[in-house]
Design a protein around this motif. Structure first.
Motif, PDB file in Angstrom:
ATOM      1  N   GLY A 283       0.791  -1.231   0.000  1.00 27.86           N
ATOM      2  CA  GLY A 283       0.000   0.000   0.000  1.00 27.86           C
ATOM      3  C   GLY A 283       0.821   1.278   0.000  1.00 27.86           C
ATOM      4  O   GLY A 283       0.273   2.375  -0.131  1.00 27.86           O
ATOM      5  N   LEU A 284       2.133   1.163   0.164  1.00 22.38           N
ATOM      6  CA  LEU A 284       2.978   2.361   0.181  1.00 22.38           C
ATOM      7  C   LEU A 284       3.262   2.820  -1.245  1.00 22.38           C
ATOM      8  O   LEU A 284       3.504   1.993  -2.130  1.00 22.38           O
ATOM      9  N   PRO A 285       3.292   4.130  -1.479  1.00 25.98           N
ATOM     10  CA  PRO A 285       3.547   4.623  -2.836  1.00 25.98           C
ATOM     11  C   PRO A 285       5.013   4.456  -3.248  1.00 25.98           C
ATOM     12  O   PRO A 285       5.919   4.502  -2.410  1.00 25.98           O
ATOM     13  N   HIS A 286       5.223   4.263  -4.543  1.00 22.05           N
ATOM     14  CA  HIS A 286       6.577   4.208  -5.113  1.00 22.05           C
ATOM     15  C   HIS A 286       7.227   5.587  -5.061  1.00 22.05           C
ATOM     16  O   HIS A 286       8.421   5.721  -4.811  1.00 22.05           O
ATOM     17  N   ASP A 287       6.419   6.613  -5.311  1.00 24.54           N
ATOM     18  CA  ASP A 287       6.888   7.991  -5.235  1.00 24.54           C
ATOM     19  C   ASP A 287       5.772   8.852  -4.660  1.00 24.54           C
ATOM     20  O   ASP A 287       4.614   8.438  -4.638  1.00 24.54           O
ATOM     21  N   LEU A 288       6.161  10.014  -4.177  1.00 25.50           N
ATOM     22  CA  LEU A 288       5.203  10.865  -3.477  1.00 25.50           C
ATOM     23  C   LEU A 288       5.644  12.313  -3.610  1.00 25.50           C
ATOM     24  O   LEU A 288       6.840  12.606  -3.552  1.00 25.50           O
ATOM     25  N   THR A 289       4.671  13.205  -3.790  1.00 26.46           N
ATOM     26  CA  THR A 289       4.947  14.636  -3.773  1.00 26.46           C
ATOM     27  C   THR A 289       4.155  15.242  -2.626  1.00 26.46           C
ATOM     28  O   THR A 289       2.960  14.981  -2.481  1.00 26.46           O
ATOM     29  N   VAL A 290       4.848  16.025  -1.803  1.00 25.76           N
ATOM     30  CA  VAL A 290       4.201  16.650  -0.657  1.00 25.76           C
ATOM     31  C   VAL A 290       4.755  18.070  -0.517  1.00 25.76           C
ATOM     32  O   VAL A 290       5.944  18.303  -0.753  1.00 25.76           O
ATOM     33  N   THR A 291       3.876  19.009  -0.169  1.00 27.04           N
ATOM     34  CA  THR A 291       4.295  20.393   0.063  1.00 27.04           C
ATOM     35  C   THR A 291       4.169  20.702   1.546  1.00 27.04           C
ATOM     36  O   THR A 291       3.109  20.521   2.140  1.00 27.04           O
ATOM     37  N   LEU A 292       5.289  21.162   2.113  1.00 26.88           N
ATOM     38  CA  LEU A 292       5.332  21.527   3.532  1.00 26.88           C
ATOM     39  C   LEU A 292       5.903  22.930   3.647  1.00 26.88           C
ATOM     40  O   LEU A 292       7.001  23.196   3.146  1.00 26.88           O
ATOM     41  N   GLU A 293       5.149  23.822   4.283  1.00 28.87           N
ATOM     42  CA  GLU A 293       5.601  25.206   4.490  1.00 28.87           C
ATOM     43  C   GLU A 293       6.087  25.862   3.191  1.00 28.87           C
ATOM     44  O   GLU A 293       7.083  26.577   3.182  1.00 28.87           O
ATOM     45  N   GLY A 294       5.393  25.573   2.090  1.00 27.13           N
ATOM     46  CA  GLY A 294       5.721  26.198   0.810  1.00 27.13           C
ATOM     47  C   GLY A 294       6.859  25.542   0.048  1.00 27.13           C
ATOM     48  O   GLY A 294       7.228  26.007  -1.033  1.00 27.13           O
ATOM     49  N   VAL A 295       7.429  24.455   0.566  1.00 29.73           N
ATOM     50  CA  VAL A 295       8.488  23.721  -0.122  1.00 29.73           C
ATOM     51  C   VAL A 295       7.891  22.423  -0.657  1.00 29.73           C
ATOM     52  O   VAL A 295       7.298  21.646   0.101  1.00 29.73           O
ATOM     53  N   ARG A 296       8.067  22.209  -1.965  1.00 24.40           N
ATOM     54  CA  ARG A 296       7.499  21.013  -2.584  1.00 24.40           C
ATOM     55  C   ARG A 296       8.567  19.933  -2.697  1.00 24.40           C
ATOM     56  O   ARG A 296       9.583  20.111  -3.362  1.00 24.40           O
ATOM     57  N   PHE A 297       8.311  18.794  -2.032  1.00 22.42           N
ATOM     58  CA  PHE A 297       9.225  17.659  -1.990  1.00 22.42           C
ATOM     59  C   PHE A 297       8.734  16.566  -2.938  1.00 22.42           C
ATOM     60  O   PHE A 297       7.562  16.207  -2.908  1.00 22.42           O
ATOM     61  N   TYR A 298       9.648  16.037  -3.734  1.00 21.19           N
ATOM     62  CA  TYR A 298       9.376  14.830  -4.528  1.00 21.19           C
ATOM     63  C   TYR A 298      10.198  13.718  -3.892  1.00 21.19           C
ATOM     64  O   TYR A 298      11.413  13.854  -3.730  1.00 21.19           O
ATOM     65  N   MET A 299       9.552  12.625  -3.528  1.00 25.60           N
ATOM     66  CA  MET A 299      10.213  11.527  -2.836  1.00 25.60           C
ATOM     67  C   MET A 299      10.160  10.245  -3.658  1.00 25.60           C
ATOM     68  O   MET A 299       9.124   9.908  -4.226  1.00 25.60           O
ATOM     69  N   VAL A 300      11.288   9.527  -3.667  1.00 24.41           N
ATOM     70  CA  VAL A 300      11.380   8.211  -4.290  1.00 24.41           C
ATOM     71  C   VAL A 300      12.564   7.494  -3.637  1.00 24.41           C
ATOM     72  O   VAL A 300      13.495   8.157  -3.166  1.00 24.41           O
ATOM     73  N   HIS A 301      12.543   6.182  -3.593  1.00 19.32           N
ATOM     74  CA  HIS A 301      13.644   5.479  -2.925  1.00 19.32           C
ATOM     75  C   HIS A 301      14.942   5.537  -3.734  1.00 19.32           C
ATOM     76  O   HIS A 301      15.988   5.899  -3.210  1.00 19.32           O
ATOM     77  N   ASN A 302      14.872   5.180  -4.988  1.00 13.65           N
ATOM     78  CA  ASN A 302      16.071   5.102  -5.827  1.00 13.65           C
ATOM     79  C   ASN A 302      16.054   6.249  -6.828  1.00 13.65           C
ATOM     80  O   ASN A 302      15.114   6.384  -7.609  1.00 13.65           O
ATOM     81  N   LYS A 303      17.104   7.068  -6.831  1.00 17.92           N
ATOM     82  CA  LYS A 303      17.096   8.266  -7.685  1.00 17.92           C
ATOM     83  C   LYS A 303      17.043   7.940  -9.176  1.00 17.92           C
ATOM     84  O   LYS A 303      16.671   8.796  -9.968  1.00 17.92           O
ATOM     85  N   LYS A 304      17.332   6.703  -9.552  1.00 22.50           N
ATOM     86  CA  LYS A 304      17.232   6.368 -10.978  1.00 22.50           C
ATOM     87  C   LYS A 304      15.778   6.411 -11.463  1.00 22.50           C
ATOM     88  O   LYS A 304      15.525   6.456 -12.655  1.00 22.50           O
ATOM     89  N   TYR A 305      14.827   6.440 -10.529  1.00 22.25           N
ATOM     90  CA  TYR A 305      13.415   6.526 -10.895  1.00 22.25           C
ATOM     91  C   TYR A 305      12.854   7.947 -10.831  1.00 22.25           C
ATOM     92  O   TYR A 305      11.653   8.146 -10.987  1.00 22.25           O
ATOM     93  N   VAL A 306      13.700   8.923 -10.608  1.00 16.37           N
ATOM     94  CA  VAL A 306      13.240  10.312 -10.612  1.00 16.37           C
ATOM     95  C   VAL A 306      12.927  10.699 -12.060  1.00 16.37           C
ATOM     96  O   VAL A 306      13.750  10.503 -12.948  1.00 16.37           O
ATOM     97  N   PRO A 307      11.739  11.253 -12.315  1.00 13.97           N
ATOM     98  CA  PRO A 307      11.395  11.633 -13.681  1.00 13.97           C
ATOM     99  C   PRO A 307      12.243  12.801 -14.179  1.00 13.97           C
ATOM    100  O   PRO A 307      12.740  13.603 -13.382  1.00 13.97           O
ATOM    101  N   ALA A 308      12.404  12.872 -15.480  1.00 16.68           N
ATOM    102  CA  ALA A 308      13.185  13.960 -16.086  1.00 16.68           C
ATOM    103  C   ALA A 308      12.530  15.314 -15.815  1.00 16.68           C
ATOM    104  O   ALA A 308      13.218  16.317 -15.615  1.00 16.68           O
ATOM    105  N   ASP A 309      11.198  15.339 -15.813  1.00 20.35           N
ATOM    106  CA  ASP A 309      10.473  16.581 -15.596  1.00 20.35           C
ATOM    107  C   ASP A 309      10.152  16.743 -14.110  1.00 20.35           C
ATOM    108  O   ASP A 309       9.283  16.061 -13.577  1.00 20.35           O
TER     109      ASP A 309
END
Length: 152
Positions: free
Chosen positions: A62-88
């Motif tokens: 049930g855990l997501p492969h990747d996640l985007t969350v905004t905290l205090e105006g900072v937008r975080f993109y999370m993923v375990h392995n950086k090879k899966y970070v999208p180009a955009d």
């Protein structure tokens, strides 16, 4: 906002890590948690944002492969392995990843790339690390935390 960023706990929450979590307003975990009990313990301290790592098996479906969350105006993109970070990465201010067990902070253009390292079992002769960040008004300041460990 006091933010704790960690990864690769591999089933271990050290006493020094638990102590740091007591002041957290939110926790980001970049995967390889290894047990639901660790997720439950982390959730007992503060809101928890977590992604699934390559060692998180059936219990973590049930855990997501990747996640985007905004905290205090900072937008975080999370993923375990950086090879899966999208180009955009449009809109992302910070990329949080783990997997390598090696601490890193790197600015690439307008995006801050953060790997908190591992604060679980010591592997690969690496330091045991995590990050504490202060997030406010769209800005982030990151501090490296080195957890003392036994030498074997």
């Amino acid at each position: 906002m006091d933010l704790i960023i960690l990864s690769d706990t591999h089933g271990l929450l050290r006493p020094a890590v638990l102590e740091l979590l007591q002041t957290a307003d939110a926790i980001l975990h970049a995967g390889d948690i290894n047990s639901r009990a660790v997720v439950e313990k982390l959730s007992s301290f503060a809101p928890l944002y977590v992604v699934r790592g390559n060692n998180d098996k059936d219990w973590a479906t049930g855990l997501p492969h990747d996640l985007t969350v905004t905290l205090e105006g900072v937008r975080f993109y999370m993923v375990h392995n950086k090879k899966y970070v999208p180009a955009d990465l449009t809109g992302a201010d910070v990329v949080v990843f783990g997997h390598s067990h090696k601490y890193s902070e790197e600015r690439r253009g307008d995006v801050l790339w953060l790997n908190p390292g591992s604060c679980g079992p010591r592997r690969f002769h690496q330091e045991i690390t995590l990050m504490r960040a202060q997030v406010a008004g769209g800005d982030i300041r990151v501090e490296k935390i080195v957890v003392p460990h036994e030498v074997r």
